[in-house]
Motif scaffolding. Structure first.
Motif, PDB file in Angstrom:
ATOM      1  N   LEU A 197      -1.546   2.120  -1.582  1.00  0.00           N
ATOM      2  CA  LEU A 197      -1.277   1.552  -2.908  1.00  0.00           C
ATOM      3  C   LEU A 197      -1.598   0.071  -2.974  1.00  0.00           C
ATOM      4  N   ALA A 198      -2.204  -0.337  -4.056  1.00  0.00           N
ATOM      5  CA  ALA A 198      -2.402  -1.757  -4.322  1.00  0.00           C
ATOM      6  C   ALA A 198      -1.089  -2.333  -4.832  1.00  0.00           C
ATOM      7  N   LEU A 199      -0.847  -3.589  -4.510  1.00  0.00           N
ATOM      8  CA  LEU A 199       0.371  -4.258  -4.935  1.00  0.00           C
ATOM      9  C   LEU A 199       0.521  -4.218  -6.446  1.00  0.00           C
ATOM     10  N   LYS A 200      -0.570  -4.448  -7.172  1.00  0.00           N
ATOM     11  CA  LYS A 200      -0.486  -4.471  -8.645  1.00  0.00           C
ATOM     12  C   LYS A 200      -0.106  -3.110  -9.209  1.00  0.00           C
ATOM     13  N   ASP A 201      -0.556  -2.028  -8.564  1.00  0.00           N
ATOM     14  CA  ASP A 201      -0.211  -0.686  -9.041  1.00  0.00           C
ATOM     15  C   ASP A 201       1.266  -0.375  -8.804  1.00  0.00           C
ATOM     16  N   MET A 202       1.759  -0.783  -7.641  1.00  0.00           N
ATOM     17  CA  MET A 202       3.170  -0.566  -7.350  1.00  0.00           C
ATOM     18  C   MET A 202       4.032  -1.385  -8.302  1.00  0.00           C
ATOM     19  N   ALA A 203       3.647  -2.630  -8.522  1.00  0.00           N
ATOM     20  CA  ALA A 203       4.401  -3.495  -9.436  1.00  0.00           C
ATOM     21  C   ALA A 203       4.436  -2.905 -10.840  1.00  0.00           C
TER      22      ALA A 203
END
Length: 117
Positions: A17-23
């Motif tokens: 997961l990319a950080l932006k997607d998790m956020a």
């Protein structure tokens, strides 16, 4: 990086997961999530810890471990030695002065010496 931030990053990377997607999925800013991972923010709220556990499908013992890691992850620790032996104050101050110079092996020895939380 804090113990909680490190574990959260490990989980995110394991799931690809990319950080932006998790956020986005957690309805928080990626800047906040990044700061949490890198130890630039204080202890996450219990609600956020539960959200993260739910996001990764973490339950039972692993969820309790995440909560414990969160509680032990405040990057700005205050040690109150008032009323303790003067050596406690000396030890706390020496640790504060030198912790940034300690390598991982020294930190492991220190953690073994003081025992589990």
């Amino acid at each position: 990086m804090t113990p909680f931030g490190q574990r959260m990053r490990e989980l995110r990377e394991q799931h690809g997961l990319a950080l932006k997607d998790m956020a986005a999925a957690l309805h928080i800013s990626s800047a906040y999530l990044s700061a949490l991972e890198h130890g630039r923010k204080g202890t996450p709220s219990p609600m956020l810890v539960r959200q993260i556990c739910g996001y990764f499908g973490i339950i039972w013992d692993e969820a309790e471990e995440m909560e414990r890691l969160a509680q032990m992850s405040d990057p700005r620790v205050v040690v109150d030695t008032s009323g303790l032996h003067p050596k406690a104050t000396l030890a706390a101050n020496r640790l504060a002065q030198r912790i940034g110079q300690m390598d991982e092996a020294a930190l492991d020895r220190l953690l073994a010496l003081i025992g589990p939380a």
